[in-house]
Every structure is written in C-alpha cells, then in structure tokens.
Scaffold this motif. Structure first.
Motif, PDB file in Angstrom:
ATOM      1  N   TRP A  36       0.853  -1.173   0.000  1.00 12.10           N
ATOM      2  CA  TRP A  36       0.000   0.000   0.000  1.00 12.10           C
ATOM      3  C   TRP A  36       0.901   1.239   0.000  1.00 12.10           C
ATOM      4  O   TRP A  36       1.859   1.317   0.777  1.00 12.10           O
ATOM      5  N   PHE A  37       0.568   2.149  -0.887  1.00  7.41           N
ATOM      6  CA  PHE A  37       1.165   3.477  -0.892  1.00  7.41           C
ATOM      7  C   PHE A  37       0.036   4.477  -0.650  1.00  7.41           C
ATOM      8  O   PHE A  37      -1.143   4.141  -0.777  1.00  7.41           O
ATOM      9  N   ARG A  38       0.422   5.700  -0.351  1.00  5.32           N
ATOM     10  CA  ARG A  38      -0.578   6.768  -0.242  1.00  5.32           C
ATOM     11  C   ARG A  38       0.005   8.072  -0.753  1.00  5.32           C
ATOM     12  O   ARG A  38       1.215   8.268  -0.747  1.00  5.32           O
ATOM     13  N   GLN A  39      -0.904   8.926  -1.195  1.00  3.72           N
ATOM     14  CA  GLN A  39      -0.483  10.225  -1.697  1.00  3.72           C
ATOM     15  C   GLN A  39      -1.418  11.297  -1.164  1.00  3.72           C
ATOM     16  O   GLN A  39      -2.611  11.309  -1.484  1.00  3.72           O
ATOM     17  N   ALA A  40      -0.862  12.170  -0.352  1.00  5.87           N
ATOM     18  CA  ALA A  40      -1.610  13.290   0.203  1.00  5.87           C
ATOM     19  C   ALA A  40      -1.539  14.466  -0.770  1.00  5.87           C
ATOM     20  O   ALA A  40      -0.622  14.547  -1.591  1.00  5.87           O
ATOM     21  N   PRO A  41      -2.486  15.383  -0.690  1.00  8.89           N
ATOM     22  CA  PRO A  41      -2.479  16.536  -1.594  1.00  8.89           C
ATOM     23  C   PRO A  41      -1.169  17.309  -1.521  1.00  8.89           C
ATOM     24  O   PRO A  41      -0.691  17.649  -0.445  1.00  8.89           O
ATOM     25  N   GLY A  42      -0.575  17.532  -2.678  1.00  7.94           N
ATOM     26  CA  GLY A  42       0.654  18.308  -2.736  1.00  7.94           C
ATOM     27  C   GLY A  42       1.903  17.558  -2.321  1.00  7.94           C
ATOM     28  O   GLY A  42       2.979  18.162  -2.233  1.00  7.94           O
ATOM     29  N   LYS A  43       1.773  16.261  -2.058  1.00  2.98           N
ATOM     30  CA  LYS A  43       2.929  15.482  -1.615  1.00  2.98           C
ATOM     31  C   LYS A  43       3.192  14.328  -2.569  1.00  2.98           C
ATOM     32  O   LYS A  43       2.338  13.941  -3.359  1.00  2.98           O
ATOM     33  N   GLU A  44       4.374  13.752  -2.446  1.00  7.02           N
ATOM     34  CA  GLU A  44       4.726  12.600  -3.259  1.00  7.02           C
ATOM     35  C   GLU A  44       4.053  11.343  -2.716  1.00  7.02           C
ATOM     36  O   GLU A  44       3.731  11.246  -1.528  1.00  7.02           O
ATOM     37  N   ARG A  45       3.888  10.397  -3.598  1.00  2.00           N
ATOM     38  CA  ARG A  45       3.340   9.110  -3.177  1.00  2.00           C
ATOM     39  C   ARG A  45       4.366   8.409  -2.295  1.00  2.00           C
ATOM     40  O   ARG A  45       5.555   8.348  -2.634  1.00  2.00           O
ATOM     41  N   GLU A  46       3.896   7.864  -1.174  1.00  2.00           N
ATOM     42  CA  GLU A  46       4.821   7.259  -0.216  1.00  2.00           C
ATOM     43  C   GLU A  46       4.375   5.857   0.166  1.00  2.00           C
ATOM     44  O   GLU A  46       3.178   5.547   0.200  1.00  2.00           O
TER      45      GLU A  46
END
Length: 123
Positions: A36-46
């Motif tokens: 699982w990855f996640r991507q917050a607004p304005g940030k890179e996918r982590e």
C-alpha cells in the motif's frame, strides 16, 4: 493483464478505524508481493505497508506501524489494510500495488497499480 481495484475508503473522524481492500485479478496473486502506498495533496506518493507473497513478512513506514495492519487472503485474491487510530495526517489517496519484494519502498519497484481510494480523516 493484472488489475487491482481498491475499496473501503471514506470520511472518518480522528481516532476511527477503516479497512481498505484491494481485489486482484488477471494473474496469480500469490506470486506477487503486495504493498500500500498513499499520496496526500501536494505530496509525493509514499510507501505505507508491504506484505510478502505468502504473508509471512510485513513492512510498515514508521508513522503507521503501531496503528495499521496489512494482510492478504491468497485464496480470495484480496489484500487488506486495517487502519486504526486514524489521524488527520493519514488523509490521502491510498493505492495498492504488486511487485516482487514487499520491502521495496519506491514507486518504480512495483509493476501494477490500482486507481486508488480516498481516505479523509477529520479532526
């Protein structure tokens, strides 16, 4: 062709729990390490969490390791992310992905990606 479809996202309050699911099709699920990855607004996918092909080894980013659990059901071709004690900082689009090594934390280490499911945590 491998396809991944996430579900289970939603809008919750801080401290709540959610369980995300990822349905796998088009291949042999047990051949793939899943993450699982996640991507917050304005940030890179982590990277968030990973699980090896048979579910023996799991990996977590530090910010979630005491709150999130990753699991898989190879008989049903399903990947899960159980998220507890959610925080506003967990707000992001969550993606599942498949590859070879679940310990890898870079986007290009994974060949197959779902479309993502939105998780919003309100304070």
């Amino acid at each position: 062709q491998v396809q991944l479809l996430e579900s289970g996202g939603g809008f919750v309050q801080a401290g709540d729990s959610l369980r995300l699911s990822c349905a796998f099709s088009g291949g042999t699920f047990s051949n793939y390490a899943m993450v699982w990855f996640r991507q917050a607004p304005g940030k890179e996918r982590e990277f968030v969490a990973g699980i090896s092909q048979r579910g023996i080894h799991t990996y977590f980013t530090d910010s979630v390791k005491d709150r999130f659990t990753i699991s898989r059901d190879n008989a049903e071709n399903l990947l899960y992310l159980e998220m507890n004690r959610l925080e506003p900082e967990d707000t992001a689009v969550y993606y599942c992905a498949g590859g070879i090594l679940a310990s890898r934390r870079r986007i290009h280490d994974y060949d197959y990606w779902g479309q993502g499911t939105q998780v919003t945590v309100s304070s």
